[in-house]
Design a protein around this motif. Structure first.
Motif, PDB file in Angstrom:
ATOM      1  N   GLY A 142      -1.680  11.150   7.702  1.00  0.00           N
ATOM      2  CA  GLY A 142      -3.103  11.006   7.994  1.00  0.00           C
ATOM      3  C   GLY A 142      -3.653   9.671   7.528  1.00  0.00           C
ATOM      4  O   GLY A 142      -4.483   9.044   8.195  1.00  0.00           O
ATOM      5  N   ILE A 143      -3.184   9.228   6.373  1.00  0.00           N
ATOM      6  CA  ILE A 143      -3.655   7.940   5.844  1.00  0.00           C
ATOM      7  C   ILE A 143      -3.230   6.807   6.770  1.00  0.00           C
ATOM      8  O   ILE A 143      -4.030   5.917   7.098  1.00  0.00           O
ATOM      9  N   PHE A 163       0.840  -1.202   0.000  1.00  0.00           N
ATOM     10  CA  PHE A 163       0.000   0.000   0.000  1.00  0.00           C
ATOM     11  C   PHE A 163       0.871   1.247   0.000  1.00  0.00           C
ATOM     12  O   PHE A 163       0.586   2.235  -0.696  1.00  0.00           O
ATOM     13  N   LYS A 216      -5.394   6.886   9.881  1.00  0.00           N
ATOM     14  CA  LYS A 216      -6.798   6.484   9.750  1.00  0.00           C
ATOM     15  C   LYS A 216      -6.967   5.028   9.348  1.00  0.00           C
ATOM     16  O   LYS A 216      -8.023   4.447   9.558  1.00  0.00           O
ATOM     17  N   THR A 217      -5.943   4.440   8.735  1.00  0.00           N
ATOM     18  CA  THR A 217      -6.064   3.028   8.372  1.00  0.00           C
ATOM     19  C   THR A 217      -5.509   2.122   9.459  1.00  0.00           C
ATOM     20  O   THR A 217      -5.690   0.916   9.410  1.00  0.00           O
ATOM     21  N   GLN A 276      -6.596  12.039   1.068  1.00  0.00           N
ATOM     22  CA  GLN A 276      -6.470  11.221   2.271  1.00  0.00           C
ATOM     23  C   GLN A 276      -7.655  10.271   2.398  1.00  0.00           C
ATOM     24  O   GLN A 276      -7.486   9.063   2.567  1.00  0.00           O
ATOM     25  N   ASP A 277      -8.875  10.814   2.313  1.00  0.00           N
ATOM     26  CA  ASP A 277     -10.073   9.973   2.435  1.00  0.00           C
ATOM     27  C   ASP A 277     -10.116   8.918   1.351  1.00  0.00           C
ATOM     28  O   ASP A 277     -10.510   7.771   1.580  1.00  0.00           O
ATOM     29  N   TRP A 300      -7.608   1.545   0.578  1.00  0.00           N
ATOM     30  CA  TRP A 300      -7.077   0.465   1.441  1.00  0.00           C
ATOM     31  C   TRP A 300      -8.206  -0.433   1.921  1.00  0.00           C
ATOM     32  O   TRP A 300      -8.110  -1.656   1.911  1.00  0.00           O
ATOM     33  N   ASN A 301      -9.302   0.191   2.361  1.00  0.00           N
ATOM     34  CA  ASN A 301     -10.393  -0.585   2.948  1.00  0.00           C
ATOM     35  C   ASN A 301     -11.179  -1.402   1.929  1.00  0.00           C
ATOM     36  O   ASN A 301     -11.845  -2.368   2.290  1.00  0.00           O
ATOM     37  N   PHE A 355      -7.598   7.488  -0.245  1.00  0.00           N
ATOM     38  CA  PHE A 355      -6.656   6.385  -0.018  1.00  0.00           C
ATOM     39  C   PHE A 355      -7.088   5.495   1.137  1.00  0.00           C
ATOM     40  O   PHE A 355      -6.863   4.277   1.106  1.00  0.00           O
ATOM     41  N   VAL A 356      -7.723   6.068   2.142  1.00  0.00           N
ATOM     42  CA  VAL A 356      -8.275   5.220   3.203  1.00  0.00           C
ATOM     43  C   VAL A 356      -9.323   4.291   2.606  1.00  0.00           C
ATOM     44  O   VAL A 356      -9.346   3.084   2.882  1.00  0.00           O
TER      45      VAL A 356
END
Lengths: 195, 245
Positions: free
Chosen positions: B69-70, A35, B73-74, A65-66, A72-73, A68-69
């Protein structure tokens, strides 16, 4: 002592689609290091997309940022048979940008500024950038074949999130003309891409 | 679905993806999507066509704080760094791009994960169209547990690109150094490699063509000062030639 040396980023060739696919598939299997590599490979392109659409770096940072979160999820749901990896990731970023843009804040002045930004773009033109992209090489060739009015309308619709009537207003053209031109442009793109 | 309706679905899908489908029409289209595989397929096809337009926007480096931040948050800090990093900007300072890698033959891969990922990769590889700098040699480096940790490629230009794909906690106080191990000769340093992400080492005079093995050793900050590995060898890999497509 050593002979090689670590270099910093040169804006050289972006990673080919295949590397991004491998990394994204590895992310789907929970590989955190993959990742990180995925982020290294794609962050500038995706941030560039967000900045281009939102015109504000602070909002673009939040979106990146949001996104990439979310990447990942949901990486375990990525199916390389269905979609190119970069397309899959771009969609996540773009949809978040569209959500931001469609908040009821747009007024005439923002619209004018958006159009001026597009027309006064000092960077190498969008088509030139597209032509440099390995992922978009085919699209670039097909876009080149369109007449410039269709091309401009499609680029504006994509990045500025303009409706047909907003486009008509921006280009000072009748609504029917704009609609027909975009429709023709899209159909030409499709047959070119699918040939 | 008859021809006219198929055409209409395609037109709406195109406008939906482009962004010109708005208001009530858009809302209705979105309502239809979950129940219509045909519409979803049309939307997917148009996404594959149009989303690469994203590359018409200039690429811009985001600030390091976005990655922080990533990670936050992960919740992957533990997996990446072994502890909450205090200097995340340091890692972000090593910014490199991975060069193109063409079709290649995975030889002797132990890990099913990477093998599966590479199967997709191989399946999607297209013949290059006058590639300026293609990979000619590759290696997959792994530790004692045979799990792949890094993939290395040497381009035609001589540049070496190393990508971290797996592995666990890294040692923050030390550096990874990459060595070419010629048969019956002394190890030759190729340079320092970042412990995560992608590193690009400028072309050196060392071609890997005649080198059977590469290795990563754990060295003090700045690398070995003796010209030979001083720390433990963590990962090794065999160098293979890239299959020409």
């Amino acid at each position: 002592m050593f002979i090689g040396s670590v270099t910093n980023v040169e804006q050289s060739a972006a990673p080919r689609a295949d590397e991004v696919t491998v990394m994204l598939v590895a992310c789907g299997r929970g590989q955190a290091r993959a990742f990180e590599s995925l982020y290294d490979m794609t962050r500038a392109r995706l941030f560039g997309l967000a900045v281009r659409m939102l015109k504000r770096e602070d909002l673009a940072e939040e979106v990146l940022q949001d996104a990439f979160v979310a990447i990942w999820n949901s990486a375990n749901r990525f199916d390389p048979q269905q979609s190119a990896a970069m397309t899959w990731m771009s969609r996540i970023v773009r949809n978040r940008c569209l959500d931001q843009l469609r908040r009821p804040m747009a007024d005439d002045q923002e619209l004018d500024e958006a159009i001026l930004d597009t027309l006064a773009d000092e960077n190498p033109g969008p088509l030139a950038l597209l032509a440099q992209s390995k992922d978009a090489a085919r699209l670039a060739r097909c876009m080149e074949r369109l007449d410039s009015a269709s091309r401009r309308s499609i680029l504006m619709a994509f990045f500025e999130d303009l409706s047909h009537s907003e486009l008509a207003k921006a280009l000072a053209q009748p609504l029917g003309t704009v609609k027909a031109r975009i429709r023709r442009g899209l159909m030409n793109l499709k047959s070119c891409l699918e040939s | 679905m008859n021809y006219e309706r198929a055409e209409l679905a395609d037109k709406l899908a195109a406008e939906y993806v482009l962004g010109t489908l708005r208001g009530p029409a858009r809302a209705r289209f979105e309502q239809l999507l979950p129940n219509s595989p045909t519409l979803r397929a049309a939307v997917n096809a148009w996404e594959q066509h149009l989303l690469p337009l994203a590359d018409a926007a200039p690429a811009i480096e985001p600030p390091a704080r976005v990655w922080t931040g990533i990670v936050d948050k992960t919740g992957i800090a533990q997996a990446l760094y072994g502890s909450i990093p205090t200097q995340p900007a340091e890692r972000a300072a090593k910014q490199t791009w991975l060069q193109s890698i063409t079709f290649w033959r995975p030889v002797g891969l132990a890990s099913s994960l990477l093998a599966i990922a590479l199967m997709f990769y191989v399946g999607l590889a297209k013949p290059p169209v006058s590639e300026p700098d293609v990979a000619q040699l590759m290696a997959v480096l792994s530790g004692a547990d045979k799990q792949p940790v890094m993939v290395l490629a040497q381009q035609a230009s001589g540049d070496i690109v190393v990508t971290v794909v797996g592995g666990k906690v890294s040692d923050a106080g030390k550096d990874y150094e990459l060595w070419a191990l010629p048969t019956g000769g002394a190890p030759k340093s190729l340079g320092l490699v970042a412990q995560s992400g992608v590193t690009r080492l400028k072309a050196s005079s060392i071609g890997l063509k005649l080198i059977p093995t590469v290795a990563i050793s754990l060295e003090p900050r700045g690398g070995s000062t003796t010209g030979a590995p001083t720390g433990p060898v963590l990962f090794t890999g065999s160098v293979v030639a890239v299959a020409r497509s």
